[in-house]
Design a protein around this motif. Structure first.
Motif, PDB file in Angstrom:
ATOM      1  N   UNK A   1       0.859  -1.180   0.000  1.00 26.50           N
ATOM      2  CA  UNK A   1       0.000   0.000   0.000  1.00 26.50           C
ATOM      3  C   UNK A   1       0.897   1.233   0.000  1.00 26.50           C
ATOM      4  N   UNK A   2       0.885   1.964  -1.094  1.00 26.42           N
ATOM      5  CA  UNK A   2       1.775   3.105  -1.262  1.00 26.42           C
ATOM      6  C   UNK A   2       1.167   4.398  -0.731  1.00 26.42           C
ATOM      7  N   UNK A   3      -0.094   4.647  -1.044  1.00 29.72           N
ATOM      8  CA  UNK A   3      -0.760   5.883  -0.645  1.00 29.72           C
ATOM      9  C   UNK A   3      -2.207   5.586  -0.280  1.00 29.72           C
ATOM     10  N   UNK A   4      -2.731   6.358   0.674  1.00 27.65           N
ATOM     11  CA  UNK A   4      -4.157   6.327   0.996  1.00 27.65           C
ATOM     12  C   UNK A   4      -4.621   7.769   1.091  1.00 27.65           C
ATOM     13  N   UNK A   5      -5.696   8.097   0.392  1.00 29.28           N
ATOM     14  CA  UNK A   5      -6.149   9.487   0.285  1.00 29.28           C
ATOM     15  C   UNK A   5      -7.656   9.535   0.507  1.00 29.28           C
ATOM     16  N   UNK A   6      -8.134  10.575   1.136  1.00 27.53           N
ATOM     17  CA  UNK A   6      -9.569  10.771   1.362  1.00 27.53           C
ATOM     18  C   UNK A   6     -10.052  11.976   0.576  1.00 27.53           C
TER      19      UNK A   6
ATOM     20  N   UNK B   1      11.238  -4.741 -10.105  1.00 30.22           N
ATOM     21  CA  UNK B   1      12.666  -4.786  -9.843  1.00 30.22           C
ATOM     22  C   UNK B   1      13.205  -3.480  -9.281  1.00 30.22           C
ATOM     23  N   UNK B   2      14.538  -3.340  -9.277  1.00 30.17           N
ATOM     24  CA  UNK B   2      15.186  -2.157  -8.721  1.00 30.17           C
ATOM     25  C   UNK B   2      14.760  -0.895  -9.456  1.00 30.17           C
ATOM     26  N   UNK B   3      14.635  -0.989 -10.776  1.00 26.49           N
ATOM     27  CA  UNK B   3      14.224   0.181 -11.546  1.00 26.49           C
ATOM     28  C   UNK B   3      12.857   0.670 -11.088  1.00 26.49           C
ATOM     29  N   UNK B   4      11.945  -0.260 -10.834  1.00 20.67           N
ATOM     30  CA  UNK B   4      10.614   0.115 -10.381  1.00 20.67           C
ATOM     31  C   UNK B   4      10.640   0.812  -9.030  1.00 20.67           C
ATOM     32  N   UNK B   5      11.463   0.318  -8.097  1.00 21.81           N
ATOM     33  CA  UNK B   5      11.564   0.962  -6.790  1.00 21.81           C
ATOM     34  C   UNK B   5      12.151   2.366  -6.906  1.00 21.81           C
ATOM     35  N   UNK B   6      13.172   2.519  -7.743  1.00 21.80           N
ATOM     36  CA  UNK B   6      13.773   3.834  -7.936  1.00 21.80           C
ATOM     37  C   UNK B   6      12.780   4.800  -8.579  1.00 21.80           C
ATOM     38  N   UNK B   7      12.012   4.304  -9.536  1.00 23.27           N
ATOM     39  CA  UNK B   7      11.009   5.131 -10.198  1.00 23.27           C
ATOM     40  C   UNK B   7       9.956   5.614  -9.195  1.00 23.27           C
ATOM     41  N   UNK B   8       9.452   4.702  -8.358  1.00 24.61           N
ATOM     42  CA  UNK B   8       8.434   5.079  -7.386  1.00 24.61           C
ATOM     43  C   UNK B   8       8.976   6.113  -6.402  1.00 24.61           C
TER      44      UNK B   8
ATOM     45  N   UNK C   1       9.171   9.664  -8.127  1.00 25.33           N
ATOM     46  CA  UNK C   1       7.932  10.400  -8.401  1.00 25.33           C
ATOM     47  C   UNK C   1       7.137  10.727  -7.141  1.00 25.33           C
ATOM     48  N   UNK C   2       7.570  10.244  -5.981  1.00 24.22           N
ATOM     49  CA  UNK C   2       6.798  10.470  -4.755  1.00 24.22           C
ATOM     50  C   UNK C   2       6.561  11.954  -4.470  1.00 24.22           C
ATOM     51  N   UNK C   3       7.569  12.823  -4.537  1.00 25.99           N
ATOM     52  CA  UNK C   3       7.280  14.247  -4.272  1.00 25.99           C
ATOM     53  C   UNK C   3       6.265  14.840  -5.236  1.00 25.99           C
ATOM     54  N   UNK C   4       6.323  14.421  -6.493  1.00 23.54           N
ATOM     55  CA  UNK C   4       5.366  14.945  -7.471  1.00 23.54           C
ATOM     56  C   UNK C   4       3.954  14.475  -7.134  1.00 23.54           C
ATOM     57  N   UNK C   5       3.806  13.225  -6.687  1.00 22.62           N
ATOM     58  CA  UNK C   5       2.476  12.723  -6.322  1.00 22.62           C
ATOM     59  C   UNK C   5       1.904  13.504  -5.151  1.00 22.62           C
ATOM     60  N   UNK C   6       2.707  13.666  -4.097  1.00 17.18           N
ATOM     61  CA  UNK C   6       2.204  14.264  -2.868  1.00 17.18           C
ATOM     62  C   UNK C   6       1.923  15.757  -2.981  1.00 17.18           C
ATOM     63  N   UNK C   7       2.757  16.470  -3.720  1.00 12.97           N
ATOM     64  CA  UNK C   7       2.662  17.929  -3.704  1.00 12.97           C
ATOM     65  C   UNK C   7       2.019  18.529  -4.944  1.00 12.97           C
ATOM     66  N   UNK C   8       1.855  17.724  -5.998  1.00 13.32           N
ATOM     67  CA  UNK C   8       1.273  18.261  -7.228  1.00 13.32           C
ATOM     68  C   UNK C   8       0.087  17.432  -7.720  1.00 13.32           C
ATOM     69  N   UNK C   9       0.315  16.118  -7.919  1.00 17.45           N
ATOM     70  CA  UNK C   9      -0.733  15.287  -8.531  1.00 17.45           C
ATOM     71  C   UNK C   9      -1.931  15.111  -7.598  1.00 17.45           C
ATOM     72  N   UNK C  10      -1.695  14.663  -6.360  1.00 22.78           N
ATOM     73  CA  UNK C  10      -2.820  14.394  -5.467  1.00 22.78           C
ATOM     74  C   UNK C  10      -3.591  15.657  -5.064  1.00 22.78           C
ATOM     75  N   UNK C  11      -2.934  16.774  -4.763  1.00 20.61           N
ATOM     76  CA  UNK C  11      -3.728  17.983  -4.485  1.00 20.61           C
ATOM     77  C   UNK C  11      -4.608  18.401  -5.661  1.00 20.61           C
TER      78      UNK C  11
END
Length: 206
Positions: free
Chosen positions: A24-29, A159-166, A169-179
Protein backbone atom coordinates in the motif's frame (compact mmCIF):
# COMPACT_ATOMS: atom_id res chain seq x y z
CA UNK A 1 -6.25 14.49 2.55
CA UNK A 2 -3.55 11.88 3.06
CA UNK A 3 -4.37 9.10 5.54
CA UNK A 4 -2.35 6.44 7.34
CA UNK A 5 -1.95 3.13 5.51
CA UNK A 6 -3.91 1.43 8.31
CA UNK A 7 -7.03 3.31 7.21
CA UNK A 8 -6.99 0.98 4.22
CA UNK A 9 -5.51 -2.22 5.66
CA UNK A 10 -7.83 -2.41 8.69
CA UNK A 11 -11.00 -2.48 6.62
CA UNK A 12 -12.40 -5.73 5.16
CA UNK A 13 -11.92 -4.89 1.49
CA UNK A 14 -11.98 -7.71 -1.03
CA UNK A 15 -8.77 -6.45 -2.61
CA UNK A 16 -6.75 -7.73 0.35
CA UNK A 17 -7.26 -11.34 -0.75
CA UNK A 18 -6.84 -10.57 -4.46
CA UNK A 19 -3.60 -8.59 -4.26
CA UNK A 20 -1.92 -9.73 -1.02
CA UNK A 21 1.59 -9.24 -2.41
CA UNK A 22 1.03 -5.56 -3.34
CA UNK A 23 2.30 -2.84 -1.01
CA UNK A 24 0.00 0.00 0.00
CA UNK A 25 1.78 3.11 -1.26
CA UNK A 26 -0.76 5.88 -0.65
CA UNK A 27 -4.16 6.33 1.00
CA UNK A 28 -6.15 9.49 0.29
CA UNK A 29 -9.57 10.77 1.36
CA UNK A 30 -11.90 12.94 -0.70
CA UNK A 31 -14.72 14.88 0.95
CA UNK A 32 -18.21 14.22 -0.41
CA UNK A 33 -20.58 16.30 1.75
CA UNK A 34 -24.08 14.94 2.01
CA UNK A 35 -23.15 11.51 0.62
CA UNK A 36 -25.09 8.49 1.77
CA UNK A 37 -24.39 4.75 1.81
CA UNK A 38 -25.86 4.14 -1.65
CA UNK A 39 -24.03 6.95 -3.45
CA UNK A 40 -20.86 5.11 -4.46
CA UNK A 41 -22.09 4.54 -8.06
CA UNK A 42 -22.99 8.24 -8.22
CA UNK A 43 -19.45 9.15 -7.18
CA UNK A 44 -17.90 6.81 -9.76
CA UNK A 45 -20.08 8.33 -12.48
CA UNK A 46 -19.01 11.80 -11.36
CA UNK A 47 -15.34 10.78 -11.61
CA UNK A 48 -15.84 9.52 -15.15
CA UNK A 49 -17.60 12.77 -16.07
CA UNK A 50 -14.72 14.79 -14.59
CA UNK A 51 -12.47 13.80 -17.50
CA UNK A 52 -9.53 12.04 -15.88
CA UNK A 53 -6.12 13.76 -16.16
CA UNK A 54 -7.43 16.06 -18.88
CA UNK A 55 -9.66 17.68 -16.25
CA UNK A 56 -6.78 18.51 -13.92
CA UNK A 57 -5.21 21.98 -13.61
CA UNK A 58 -2.58 22.96 -16.16
CA UNK A 59 0.40 21.82 -14.08
CA UNK A 60 -1.15 18.40 -13.51
CA UNK A 61 -1.84 17.97 -17.22
CA UNK A 62 1.75 18.98 -17.96
CA UNK A 63 3.16 16.36 -15.57
CA UNK A 64 1.04 13.61 -17.09
CA UNK A 65 2.10 14.70 -20.58
CA UNK A 66 5.76 14.54 -19.54
CA UNK A 67 5.23 11.06 -18.10
CA UNK A 68 3.61 9.75 -21.28
CA UNK A 69 6.38 11.32 -23.37
CA UNK A 70 9.08 9.65 -21.27
CA UNK A 71 7.19 6.37 -21.58
CA UNK A 72 7.25 6.70 -25.35
CA UNK A 73 10.96 7.51 -25.41
CA UNK A 74 12.09 4.70 -23.11
CA UNK A 75 9.49 2.06 -23.96
CA UNK A 76 7.95 1.95 -20.49
CA UNK A 77 4.41 1.51 -21.83
CA UNK A 78 5.01 -0.85 -24.75
CA UNK A 79 2.50 -3.72 -25.14
CA UNK A 80 5.10 -6.25 -24.01
CA UNK A 81 5.26 -4.52 -20.63
CA UNK A 82 1.52 -4.39 -20.00
CA UNK A 83 -1.25 -6.55 -18.57
CA UNK A 84 -1.41 -9.95 -20.17
CA UNK A 85 2.23 -9.71 -21.24
CA UNK A 86 4.62 -8.83 -18.41
CA UNK A 87 2.04 -9.56 -15.70
CA UNK A 88 -1.25 -11.41 -15.44
CA UNK A 89 -4.35 -9.29 -14.95
CA UNK A 90 -5.96 -9.50 -11.52
CA UNK A 91 -9.30 -9.80 -13.31
CA UNK A 92 -8.27 -13.35 -14.24
CA UNK A 93 -7.61 -14.22 -10.59
CA UNK A 94 -10.93 -13.18 -9.06
CA UNK A 95 -13.06 -15.57 -7.02
CA UNK A 96 -16.26 -16.69 -8.69
CA UNK A 97 -18.56 -14.15 -7.04
CA UNK A 98 -16.40 -11.19 -8.07
CA UNK A 99 -15.72 -12.47 -11.56
CA UNK A 100 -19.47 -12.26 -12.18
CA UNK A 101 -19.48 -8.56 -11.19
CA UNK A 102 -18.81 -5.72 -13.64
CA UNK A 103 -15.16 -4.91 -14.15
CA UNK A 104 -15.86 -1.21 -13.73
CA UNK A 105 -15.17 1.64 -16.12
CA UNK A 106 -12.03 3.74 -15.52
CA UNK A 107 -12.13 7.52 -15.91
CA UNK A 108 -11.44 8.61 -19.49
CA UNK A 109 -7.92 9.31 -20.75
CA UNK A 110 -6.33 6.98 -18.21
CA UNK A 111 -4.35 3.76 -18.83
CA UNK A 112 -6.27 1.80 -16.19
CA UNK A 113 -8.34 -1.34 -16.77
CA UNK A 114 -11.26 -2.39 -14.58
CA UNK A 115 -10.86 -5.35 -12.22
CA UNK A 116 -14.18 -5.35 -10.32
CA UNK A 117 -16.87 -3.00 -9.05
CA UNK A 118 -19.26 -3.73 -6.19
CA UNK A 119 -21.47 -1.66 -3.87
CA UNK A 120 -18.69 -0.09 -1.81
CA UNK A 121 -15.41 -0.70 -3.60
CA UNK A 122 -13.88 -0.70 -7.04
CA UNK A 123 -10.46 -1.78 -8.28
CA UNK A 124 -8.63 -0.64 -11.41
CA UNK A 125 -5.18 -1.77 -12.52
CA UNK A 126 -2.37 -0.96 -14.89
CA UNK A 127 1.02 -2.44 -15.64
CA UNK A 128 4.04 -1.09 -17.44
CA UNK A 129 7.81 -1.47 -17.27
CA UNK A 130 8.00 0.31 -13.91
CA UNK A 131 5.19 -1.17 -11.85
CA UNK A 132 1.99 -3.19 -11.60
CA UNK A 133 -0.42 -1.01 -9.66
CA UNK A 134 -3.99 -1.06 -8.39
CA UNK A 135 -6.12 2.02 -7.83
CA UNK A 136 -8.61 0.95 -5.15
CA UNK A 137 -11.63 3.20 -4.64
CA UNK A 138 -13.89 2.68 -1.65
CA UNK A 139 -16.89 4.21 0.07
CA UNK A 140 -16.38 4.75 3.79
CA UNK A 141 -18.70 5.95 6.58
CA UNK A 142 -17.35 8.90 8.60
CA UNK A 143 -18.18 10.33 12.00
CA UNK A 144 -21.12 12.52 11.02
CA UNK A 145 -23.06 9.64 9.43
CA UNK A 146 -22.10 10.63 5.92
CA UNK A 147 -19.77 8.82 3.53
CA UNK A 148 -16.60 9.80 1.72
CA UNK A 149 -14.46 8.46 -1.09
CA UNK A 150 -11.14 6.81 -0.31
CA UNK A 151 -8.41 5.98 -2.78
CA UNK A 152 -5.57 3.56 -2.07
CA UNK A 153 -2.65 3.01 -4.43
CA UNK A 154 -1.32 -0.55 -4.25
CA UNK A 155 1.96 -1.22 -6.02
CA UNK A 156 4.28 -4.01 -7.06
CA UNK A 157 7.41 -2.35 -8.46
CA UNK A 158 9.23 -4.10 -11.30
CA UNK A 159 12.67 -4.79 -9.84
CA UNK A 160 15.19 -2.16 -8.72
CA UNK A 161 14.22 0.18 -11.55
CA UNK A 162 10.61 0.12 -10.38
CA UNK A 163 11.56 0.96 -6.79
CA UNK A 164 13.77 3.83 -7.94
CA UNK A 165 11.01 5.13 -10.20
CA UNK A 166 8.43 5.08 -7.39
CA UNK A 167 10.84 6.93 -5.07
CA UNK A 168 11.58 9.54 -7.74
CA UNK A 169 7.93 10.40 -8.40
CA UNK A 170 6.80 10.47 -4.75
CA UNK A 171 7.28 14.25 -4.27
CA UNK A 172 5.37 14.95 -7.47
CA UNK A 173 2.48 12.72 -6.32
CA UNK A 174 2.20 14.26 -2.87
CA UNK A 175 2.66 17.93 -3.70
CA UNK A 176 1.27 18.26 -7.23
CA UNK A 177 -0.73 15.29 -8.53
CA UNK A 178 -2.82 14.39 -5.47
CA UNK A 179 -3.73 17.98 -4.48
CA UNK A 180 -4.88 18.66 -8.04
CA UNK A 181 -6.77 15.36 -8.14
CA UNK A 182 -8.41 16.18 -4.81
CA UNK A 183 -9.77 19.48 -6.12
CA UNK A 184 -10.97 17.80 -9.32
CA UNK A 185 -12.67 14.84 -7.61
CA UNK A 186 -14.28 16.84 -4.82
CA UNK A 187 -15.60 19.34 -7.36
CA UNK A 188 -16.93 16.43 -9.44
CA UNK A 189 -19.03 15.35 -6.45
CA UNK A 190 -20.33 18.86 -5.79
CA UNK A 191 -21.28 19.29 -9.45
CA UNK A 192 -22.81 15.85 -9.93
CA UNK A 193 -26.44 17.09 -9.91
CA UNK A 194 -25.76 20.54 -11.34
CA UNK A 195 -24.77 20.00 -14.99
CA UNK A 196 -25.23 23.68 -15.82
CA UNK A 197 -22.87 24.69 -13.02
CA UNK A 198 -20.39 22.02 -14.06
CA UNK A 199 -20.45 23.30 -17.65
CA UNK A 200 -19.79 26.87 -16.52
CA UNK A 201 -16.96 25.68 -14.25
CA UNK A 202 -15.38 23.75 -17.09
CA UNK A 203 -15.62 26.81 -19.34
CA UNK A 204 -13.80 28.93 -16.76
CA UNK A 205 -11.06 26.30 -16.40
CA UNK A 206 -10.46 26.40 -20.12
Amino acid sequence: MRLPVTEHTRRPWRIHDIAPDFAVEDVWAFHTPGAGPDDFPVMLAALRAAGGPSGQPLLGRFLFAVRWRLGDLFGWDEPGQSLGSRVRSLRRQLPDDLSECPAGTPPPNTPFTGVYEIDNECALELANKTVHTVCHLSWVPIDNGEYELRMAALVKPNGLFGYLYMAAIKPFRYYLVYPGMTRQWERAWLNRTHPHTESLSGSRDR
